[in-house]
Design a protein around this motif. Structure first.
Motif, short mmCIF file in Angstrom:
data_model
loop_
_atom_site.label_atom_id
_atom_site.label_comp_id
_atom_site.label_asym_id
_atom_site.label_seq_id
_atom_site.Cartn_x
_atom_site.Cartn_y
_atom_site.Cartn_z
N TYR A 50 0.84 -1.20 0.00
CA TYR A 50 0.00 0.00 0.00
C TYR A 50 0.88 1.25 0.00
O TYR A 50 1.98 1.24 0.55
CB TYR A 50 -0.91 0.02 1.23
CG TYR A 50 -1.96 -1.07 1.24
CD1 TYR A 50 -3.25 -0.83 0.78
CD2 TYR A 50 -1.65 -2.34 1.72
CE1 TYR A 50 -4.21 -1.83 0.79
CE2 TYR A 50 -2.61 -3.35 1.72
CZ TYR A 50 -3.89 -3.08 1.26
OH TYR A 50 -4.83 -4.07 1.26
N LEU A 51 0.36 2.32 -0.59
CA LEU A 51 1.07 3.60 -0.64
C LEU A 51 0.28 4.66 0.10
O LEU A 51 -0.95 4.70 0.04
CB LEU A 51 1.27 4.05 -2.09
CG LEU A 51 2.00 3.10 -3.03
CD1 LEU A 51 2.07 3.70 -4.43
CD2 LEU A 51 3.40 2.79 -2.52
N CYS A 62 -1.57 -1.09 -3.99
CA CYS A 62 -0.67 -0.98 -5.13
C CYS A 62 -0.49 -2.31 -5.86
O CYS A 62 -0.46 -2.37 -7.08
CB CYS A 62 0.67 -0.45 -4.66
SG CYS A 62 1.94 -0.34 -5.93
N LEU A 85 4.75 2.61 -8.66
CA LEU A 85 4.25 3.33 -7.49
C LEU A 85 3.51 4.58 -7.94
O LEU A 85 4.12 5.59 -8.29
CB LEU A 85 5.42 3.70 -6.56
CG LEU A 85 6.30 2.53 -6.10
CD1 LEU A 85 7.36 3.03 -5.13
CD2 LEU A 85 5.48 1.42 -5.47
N GLN A 86 2.20 4.50 -7.95
CA GLN A 86 1.37 5.64 -8.31
C GLN A 86 0.87 6.28 -7.02
O GLN A 86 -0.17 5.91 -6.47
CB GLN A 86 0.21 5.18 -9.20
CG GLN A 86 0.70 4.58 -10.51
CD GLN A 86 -0.43 4.16 -11.43
OE1 GLN A 86 -1.57 4.02 -11.01
NE2 GLN A 86 -0.11 3.98 -12.70
N TRP A 87 1.65 7.24 -6.55
CA TRP A 87 1.37 7.85 -5.25
C TRP A 87 0.06 8.63 -5.29
O TRP A 87 -0.20 9.37 -6.24
CB TRP A 87 2.51 8.78 -4.86
CG TRP A 87 3.80 8.08 -4.64
CD1 TRP A 87 4.80 7.89 -5.55
CD2 TRP A 87 4.24 7.45 -3.43
NE1 TRP A 87 5.83 7.18 -4.99
CE2 TRP A 87 5.51 6.90 -3.68
CE3 TRP A 87 3.68 7.30 -2.16
CZ2 TRP A 87 6.23 6.21 -2.71
CZ3 TRP A 87 4.39 6.62 -1.19
CH2 TRP A 87 5.65 6.09 -1.46
N ALA A 124 -1.39 -1.19 -10.88
CA ALA A 124 -0.81 -0.24 -11.82
C ALA A 124 -0.76 -0.81 -13.24
O ALA A 124 -1.02 -0.11 -14.22
CB ALA A 124 0.59 0.16 -11.37
#
Length: 221
Positions: free
Chosen positions: A97-98, A108, A122-124, A160
């Motif tokens: 998780y982010l 994620c 990693l798509q914050w 993602a």
């Protein structure tokens, strides 16, 4: 004599059970301590679980402030891997998780025994508005959370990647639509296009891809 032998047998049995229990607990602890590792490509050496703060038996958190500070959003990929096939039950997954400063945790991706390693994009998430300070005025930081969860309950092992496929499909569809607009006519509430419009579009798409190497890269996500 019989009572003495019985007492001795009972004591030995209790000692054996206690020793076995301690070994089992020690084995579980050792397994947790060697469960996984991570690497940030071009950014870090392998990082083991000891770098993460352990919240409880099944949850760990990596504070990105100690790693890259405010530049967390420049970290675009993370490789996570299981260190062996004994640390995770076959029906479980290690979910990632982010969390950006002030935001909630966003799923994620995950690894399982059938997929023991993965490079995750990693798509914050967007930071939590102006709430970038905690109650004690200490700056909030981005975090990566790792959690042991039921594999069947996870929506995907690589969110993602699925989003990339969706966006790629939308870009190709947009390219086709723009091409069709040049040839379509209107008949009442209907759009009329030549019967061979798809063949013509695909031929042009292929020719442009051969002439211009950067054309396909424009679809990269």
């Amino acid at each position: 004599l019989a009572l003495s032998l019985f007492s001795s047998f009972t004591i030995v049995t209790l000692i054996t059970k206690t020793t076995t229990s301690k070994k089992s607990n020690l084995s579980q602890t050792q397994n947790q301590q060697t469960m996984f590792g991570v690497v940030f490509p071009n950014r870090s050496f392998p990082i083991d679980i000891s770098t993460f703060a352990q919240i409880d038996t099944h949850h760990w958190v990596l504070d990105m402030n100690h790693f890259v500070g405010e530049a967390y959003d420049q970290i675009g990929e993370m490789c996570i891997f299981l260190l062996n096939n004994f640390t995770l039950p076959p029906d479980k997954a290690l979910a990632v998780y982010l969390q950006s400063p002030g935001s909630g945790f966003v799923f994620c991706g995950a690894v399982t025994l059938n997929r023991p390693s993965a490079v995750l994009s990693l798509q914050w998430p967007e930071p939590g508005g102006t709430a970038l300070m905690s109650g004690d005025s200490a700056p909030l930081s981005a975090k990566i959370g790792v959690s042991v969860e039921d594999a069947a309950a996870l929506q995907s092992v690589d969110v993602a990647a699925e989003r990339k496929i969706e966006r790629l499909a939308m870009k190709v569809g947009e390219n086709l639509f723009n091409f069709m607009q040049s040839f379509c006519g209107v008949d009442g509430s209907k759009l009329v296009v030549p019967m061979d419009i798809l063949d013509r579009w695909f031929k042009k798409f292929q020719e442009k891809a051969k002439r211009d190497p950067g054309f396909l890269k424009s679809f990269a996500l």
